[in-house]
Design an enzyme around this catalytic site. Structure first.
Site, PDB file in Angstrom:
ATOM      1  N   SER A 218      52.264  37.861  35.566  1.00  0.00           N
ATOM      2  CA  SER A 218      51.314  38.945  35.813  1.00  0.00           C
ATOM      3  C   SER A 218      51.302  39.444  37.249  1.00  0.00           C
ATOM      4  O   SER A 218      50.565  40.363  37.582  1.00  0.00           O
ATOM      5  CB  SER A 218      49.905  38.507  35.395  1.00  0.00           C
ATOM      6  OG  SER A 218      49.454  37.512  36.266  1.00  0.00           O
TER       7      SER A 218
ATOM      8  N   LYS B  22      39.624  37.924  35.489  1.00  0.00           N
ATOM      9  CA  LYS B  22      40.233  38.555  36.659  1.00  0.00           C
ATOM     10  C   LYS B  22      39.326  39.654  37.210  1.00  0.00           C
ATOM     11  O   LYS B  22      39.134  39.776  38.425  1.00  0.00           O
ATOM     12  CB  LYS B  22      41.603  39.130  36.301  1.00  0.00           C
ATOM     13  CG  LYS B  22      42.660  38.045  36.101  1.00  0.00           C
ATOM     14  CD  LYS B  22      43.972  38.636  35.649  1.00  0.00           C
ATOM     15  CE  LYS B  22      45.035  37.548  35.530  1.00  0.00           C
ATOM     16  NZ  LYS B  22      46.277  38.070  34.965  1.00  0.00           N
TER      17      LYS B  22
END
Ligand code: ADP
Length: 886
Positions: free
Chosen positions: A782, A825
């Site tokens: 990611s 996140k």
């Protein structure tokens, strides 16, 4: 044997030192002296028809004679019965300097067996002779001149006629009968002992009694004198009476010996020995004042076992073990392990339950609300769970599993469930458990074996229906020592946990009454079959606003209470809590926040406690000097592990003392924050500072502590076109870096990073990419978009926006692919005070999980391609766009 033997006139004599051969007896002699060897050689070995030799007892002169007669050389005996020989005659190889005495009567013997030893180098030979005594003779004359002694002899045995005459003698008859009876008795005693099966009895019938008398006596161990006197008993009547006496004596001695053995045996049988020792031990213990009586102990254990309410099969097993224990000595190996095992059986709550109160849903809801701020959905689900239990107490509902970062209230929710149900609460930590034996115990054959954590927990909580929290169920691993997850499967399966089998316990234990609740940081590492049995309830991290509320409503009152304070002594204003949240904690949960508040409370407690010594009271609390506090502050004592100092007693004293009540409370201000907690750990300027140079971008990663912000730094230097990567990176993240560099190089001209002619970005230079927090391992795809952004920033020498974080995987063609952990996140970005987050477009659906308050305060930017990311990441859009506009 019945036939009288024809004796020669002269016979070779073998002296028999201090021993007597009686007729009918058999002896084995080794002949080594030259004279006896010569005798055997000439009289027995070399003759065709084996002759006879005379065996004559001799005794050393040193031993004075008391019985019998002694010969001297060359004398006609006549009436004199003794004769002393004085020469250097050798007997059986022994040099005889002193005079020896020869007996006047001997026994003629025949060799039953002869063997000749191997000739020695010196020429010497030896013979071994087995001789049978035949009949008595008396020595008329002894000649010792030759190689061996010879004697003139005359027979002493009666002739047939004489014998027949004697047999008529009534005295002889009586004596014979007497001898026979005694001999019979001896035989039966011996037969009892040796089980010879009647063989000796036959002798009594077949052999004439006067001969039998010799044979019997020869088999006893009697003295030389007695043997001599037996040899001298030429008269059969004398012989029989002597033999009867000897046999009788022998019989008596056997009986006495038997009696003694029996007596000794009886006295010291094994149990008696033990009893004796035990008595001694008891006496010693008493003497030492050591009164813990082992017997009483075992009886106590038995009573405890009876009261434990074990199921019948377990009770049977326990009793067997108890019987074994009772037979053992405390010092015996195995005693202790057996005891500890039985103690466990007795301690386990086989039937003991905590009294279940009638479940009041409203009260339960109130309790959950009062213990926990927010978490509406979670609380709702717990109430549903409780409602089902209320309607159907034995319902086999799914096991609740709270999943979320540390400090978000998973454990405290579980304990609230226990409180609502009125049950006891026990926490089993599974973090780091890799061995199945940790869950299921070791078999008792192992040294130091113990029960598994579940059974141990039940023993501690002492009821069989507690709420059991399986903490950190995602942290169990499996290795060669078995798979703890498979044991947990059995625990959580309502069909199987009725008879949970702990290896140590070795009897089934019913876990079906236990209410299991599990916690985990992440659901993903939990093995699917296990996850299948649980209902996952996610607890996302808290927003700063939520944290503030939790702190004000729950944490501060609790912390003050734990430190023996209350709001009359210490006030922590909301603004200060906000500052703590912003500057001292960057976590999803509230654990560090609680720790920091506790640090403040400790500091205040010191002041309050010290004030006892500095009264009279000063209204201005801030002015009170507090050397202890100052010294603590000087050390910069922040981040101390939270320690709970219970000061309840003190508190009571303090609050009841009116003098303290008039004091104005200690109000925490920024100054005190910095003194107690140290300089701020995080601030708003951090982001701006860190991205102040081109080449740095802000990414978002996902860890077991929830979401985190991850910087990516890139720089270039003179080199050969290599890519260096540092920061403990895994393979996937390294490949992402390669892809990112390739993508940037391929678009160098488009992005106006290099001129069209020489568009090799790596011409004579190396690129180095680093992920700070170099000690923490990192991996995953990611970071793709973050890597590209930092490279573009590096080559274009343009700074990335300091308020923007990003996450997303990229393909070689520049497509942005979705990633996991979006909610965490975004929350992390929010925590760090970032205002904008760039996400892959396909992650849009995940945003529903993000609390609305967070979403409302942030700008979410969606990207489909890498160009979109760059567009959002730079002030005023992507560098190349800007360039093209010019
Ligand atoms: P976890 O088990 O998730 O690691 P804990 O249950 O131990 O976290 O919580 C840590 C501390 O935070 C506890 O003292 C708990 O009471 C408190 N806490 C967490 N969430 C809340 C909340 N929503 N309301 C009140 N206190 C909370």
């Amino acid at each position: 044997m019945a036939e009288p033997v024809e004796l020669p006139n002269r016979i070779g004599i073998l002296p028999f030192r201090n021993k007597v051969l009686l007729p009918g007896a058999i002896i084995r002699i080794r002949c080594t002296s030259p004279s006896s060897v010569k005798l055997v050689e000439q009289e027995l070995w070399q003759r065709e028809e084996k002759g006879l030799i005379g065996i004559l007892p001799v005794r050393d002169a040193a031993e004075t004679l008391s019985v019998g007669s002694v010969l001297t050389q060359g004398t006609d005996l006549g009436d004199r019965s003794s004769k002393t020989v004085s020469d250097s005659h050798k007997l059986d190889g022994k040099s005889q300097q002193e005079p020896i005495h020869w007996h006047t009567r001997g026994v003629a013997a025949r060799a039953l067996h002869l063997s000749r030893g191997v000739e020695k180098p010196s020429g010497r030979v030896t013979y071994t002779v087995v001789l049978e005594g035949l009949c008595r003779f008396s020595v008329q004359e002894l000649n010792m001149k030759g190689a061996y002694s010879t004697a003139r002899i005359s027979p002493l045995d009666m002739t047939k006629a004489e014998m027949e005459r004697v047999e008529q003698d009534p005295d002889f008859i009586t004596l014979s009968r007497q001898f026979k009876v005694t001999a019979m008795e001896l035989i039966s005693v011996l037969e009892q002992k040796q089980k010879t099966g009647g063989r000796t009895k036959i002798l009594l019938e077949t052999v004439p009694l006067h001969k039998l008398a010799d044979i019997f006596v020869a088999s006893f161990e009697i003295s030389f004198e007695e043997q001599l006197s037996m040899l001298d008993s030429v008269d059969v009547k004398v012989r029989l009476s002597k033999a009867t006496e000897l046999v009788d004596r022998h019989l008596q001695s056997i009986r006495v010996a038997e009696k003694i053995t029996k007596k000794v045996e009886g006295q010291l049988s094994k149990s008696q020995k033990e009893y004796l020792l035990r008595q001694q031990m008891r006496a010693i213990k008493e003497e030492l004042g050591d009164n813990d009586d082992e017997d009483d102990d075992v009886a106590g254990l038995e009573r405890k076992m009876q009261a434990a309410g074990m199921p019948p099969n377990v009770w049977k097993h326990a009793q067997r073990e108890l019987r074994r224990l009772k037979k053992m000595q405390p010092q015996q190996p195995g005693y202790n392990s057996s005891r500890v095992y039985l103690e466990l059986l007795a301690d386990l709550p086989w039937q003991t339950t905590s009294e279940e109160v009638e479940l009041d849903l409203k009260a339960a809801k109130e309790r959950l609300d009062s213990d926990h701020y927010g978490l509406e959905k979670v609380k709702q689900r717990i109430i549903e769970y409780l409602a089902v239990r209320k309607l159907k107490p034995d319902a086999r509902g799914p096991v609740l599993c709270f999943v979320g970062p540390p400090g978000v209230g998973k454990t405290s929710l579980a304990s609230s469930i226990a409180a609502a149900l009125g049950r006891k609460f026990v926490r089993i930590s599974l973090g780091g458990v890799k061995d199945e034996a940790d869950v299921r115990g070791h078999r008792r054959t192992y040294i130091g074996s113990m029960p598994g954590r579940l059974i141990d927990g039940l023993k501690k909580v002492a009821v069989c229906n507690p709420v059991m929290l399986l903490d950190e169920i995602d942290k169990t691993g499996s290795d060669v020592r078995g798979d703890p997850a498979s044991a947990l499967l059995e625990v959580l399966d309502p069909e199987q946990n009725k008879t949970f089998n702990d290896h140590y316990l070795n009897v089934p234990f019913d876990l079906s009454k236990v209410i299991f609740v599990a916690t985990a940081n992440r659901a993903q590492p939990i093995p699917p079959p296990l996850l299948d049995r649980m209902e996952v309830i996610e607890l996302p991290g808290y927003t700063p606003e939520e944290k503030l509320k939790i702190a004000m409503r729950h944490l501060i009152p609790r912390v003050l209470n734990q430190h023996g304070l209350n709001s009359e002594f210490l006030k922590i204003p909301e603004a200060m809590v906000k500052l703590i949240i912003q500057r001292y904690t960057r976590e999803a949960g509230v654990r560090n926040l609680e720790r920091n508040l506790a640090a403040l409370a400790r500091a205040a407690a010191v002041r309050v406690a010290e004030r006892e010594h500095t009264v009279p009271l000063n209204k201005d609390v801030h002015q009170i000097s507090s050397p202890l506090l100052e010294s603590r502050l000087a050390e910069g004592g922040t981040d101390v592990e939270m320690e709970v100092i219970s000061m309840d007693v003190n508190n009571h004293e303090l609050s009841s003392s009116s003098s303290f009540r008039v004091m104005s409370p200690l109000v925490v201000d920024e100054d005190m924050l910095e003194k107690v907690l140290g300089p701020p750990k995080f601030d708003d300027k951090e982001m701006a500072e860190r991205v102040s140079t081109p080449g740095v971008s802000i990414g978002l990663v996902w860890t077991s502590f929830g979401g985190e912000v991850q910087f990516v730094e890139a720089t270039s230097m003179v080199g050969k076109g290599d890519l260096h990567l540092t920061g403990q990176l895994g393979d996937v993240i390294k490949e992402s870096a390669q892809i990112a560099l390739t993508w940037v190089r391929a678009r160098a001209a488009e992005l106006n990073l290099a001129s069209a002619e020489e568009n090799n970005l790596l011409e004579r230079r190396d690129v180095h990419i680093h992920f700070p927090a170099g000690a923490v391992p990192k991996d995953g795809p990611s970071a793709g978009v973050t890597l590209v952004t930092s490279l573009v920033s590096l080559f274009s020498r343009k700074r990335v926006r300091s308020d923007t974080a990003m996450t997303g995987e990229i393909t070689l063609r520049g497509l942005v692919l979705p990633v996991g952990g979006v909610k965490d996140k975004v929350l992390a970005a929010h925590r760090y005070g970032l205002k904008r987050v760039i996400l892959p477009e396909r992650n849009l659906k995940d945003l529903v999980e993000v609390p609305a308050a967070v979403l409302g305060s942030m700008e979410i930017l969606l990207a489909k391609r890498m160009e979109d990311v760059l567009e959002h990441a730079f002030e005023g859009g992507c560098p190349w766009r800007q360039h093209s506009r010019l």
